[in-house]
Design an enzyme around this catalytic site. Structure first.
Site, PDB file in Angstrom:
ATOM      1  N   HIS A 176     -11.338  -2.308 -16.021  1.00 31.02           N
ATOM      2  CA  HIS A 176     -10.198  -1.542 -16.514  1.00 31.02           C
ATOM      3  C   HIS A 176     -10.496  -0.052 -16.484  1.00 31.02           C
ATOM      4  CE1 HIS A 176     -11.296  -1.269 -21.119  1.00 31.02           C
ATOM      5  NE2 HIS A 176     -12.280  -0.875 -20.352  1.00 31.02           N
TER       6      HIS A 176
ATOM      7  N   CYS B 148     -14.878   4.942 -20.574  1.00 33.91           N
ATOM      8  CA  CYS B 148     -13.778   4.010 -20.271  1.00 33.91           C
ATOM      9  C   CYS B 148     -12.642   4.690 -19.516  1.00 33.91           C
ATOM     10  CB  CYS B 148     -13.263   3.347 -21.555  1.00 33.91           C
ATOM     11  SG  CYS B 148     -14.230   1.894 -22.022  1.00 33.91           S
TER      12      CYS B 148
ATOM     13  N   HIS C  75     -14.418   0.375 -14.403  1.00 30.17           N
ATOM     14  CA  HIS C  75     -15.698  -0.173 -14.853  1.00 30.17           C
ATOM     15  C   HIS C  75     -15.372  -1.528 -15.461  1.00 30.17           C
ATOM     16  CE1 HIS C  75     -13.910   1.481 -18.440  1.00 30.17           C
ATOM     17  NE2 HIS C  75     -14.578   0.567 -19.098  1.00 30.17           N
TER      18      HIS C  75
ATOM     19  N   HIS D 207     -16.196  -5.039 -18.088  1.00 29.77           N
ATOM     20  CA  HIS D 207     -16.748  -5.556 -19.342  1.00 29.77           C
ATOM     21  C   HIS D 207     -16.896  -7.064 -19.226  1.00 29.77           C
ATOM     22  CE1 HIS D 207     -16.348  -1.933 -21.842  1.00 29.77           C
ATOM     23  NE2 HIS D 207     -15.203  -1.713 -21.216  1.00 29.77           N
TER      24      HIS D 207
ATOM     25  N   ASP E 122      -9.660 -13.212 -15.587  1.00 27.45           N
ATOM     26  CA  ASP E 122     -11.054 -13.215 -15.134  1.00 27.45           C
ATOM     27  C   ASP E 122     -11.190 -12.627 -13.730  1.00 27.45           C
ATOM     28  OD1 ASP E 122     -13.809 -13.799 -15.398  1.00 27.45           O
ATOM     29  OD2 ASP E 122     -13.541 -15.661 -14.262  1.00 27.45           O
ATOM     30  N   HIS E 123     -12.158 -11.716 -13.583  1.00 26.54           N
ATOM     31  CA  HIS E 123     -12.429 -11.037 -12.317  1.00 26.54           C
ATOM     32  C   HIS E 123     -11.225 -10.258 -11.798  1.00 26.54           C
ATOM     33  CE1 HIS E 123     -16.049 -13.416 -12.524  1.00 26.54           C
ATOM     34  NE2 HIS E 123     -16.563 -12.644 -11.585  1.00 26.54           N
TER      35      HIS E 123
ATOM     36  N   GLU F 279     -15.451  -6.760 -26.730  1.00 26.65           N
ATOM     37  CA  GLU F 279     -15.507  -5.965 -25.500  1.00 26.65           C
ATOM     38  C   GLU F 279     -16.962  -5.675 -25.137  1.00 26.65           C
ATOM     39  OE1 GLU F 279     -12.662  -2.555 -23.937  1.00 26.65           O
ATOM     40  OE2 GLU F 279     -14.122  -1.799 -25.376  1.00 26.65           O
TER      41      GLU F 279
HETATM   42 NI    NI Z   1     -14.042   0.003 -21.034  1.00 26.04          NI
END
Ligand code: NI
Length: 134
Positions: free
Chosen positions: A14, A33, A39, A41, A79-80, A124
């Site tokens: 995100h 972020c 990037h 998580h 996911d992914h 997170e």
């Molecule tokens: Ni982040």
């Protein structure tokens, strides 16, 4: 009443960004972020159902069914993925942990009997997590 929980996991990318702000302000508020090139998580998701054990089964809910529901409604969707680009939910919604938890709750709630309370806890990072509803 008793709480029954299932933990699932997904990875997603995100960027946190408010389009009304300058790049500098976004970087100062969202830190790493706000990184322009995304990037990721490793999210841990814990879904808790509160209810009374059924007298015949002793279960509040069947955790195998809850696990399948979470995978079908949430994990398969997120996911992914790049949350900003690959999902409709975050096209115009900043994908903070708070907003992701609210979206996940909205995906699951219609599929769980109204006689149960449902809560979503989303990690997170190992140390940062949110819970919805409060
Ligand atoms: Ni982040």
């Amino acid at each position: 009443m008793i709480y029954v929980s299932r933990k699932e996991h997904f990875n997603a990318a995100h960027k946190l960004y408010n389009p009304a702000w300058t790049k500098e302000k976004n970087e100062s508020v969202f830190g790493p972020c706000a990184n322009e090139n995304w990037h990721g998580h490793n999210f841990d998701l814990i879904v808790t159902v509160k209810g009374i054990p059924d007298p015949e089964t002793g279960f509040v809910v069947d955790l195998k069914k809850l696990s399948t529901l979470i995978r079908e409604e949430v994990v398969d969707k997120l996911d992914h993925k790049n949350l900003n680009l690959d999902t409709t939910e975050f096209k115009n919604l900043n994908p903070t942990a708070e907003n992701i938890a609210i979206v996940i709750y909205g995906l699951l709630r219609p599929h769980i009997d109204n006689k149960f309370d449902v809560q979503v806890r989303l990690y997170e990072t190992e140390r940062n997590f949110v819970e919805y509803p409060a």
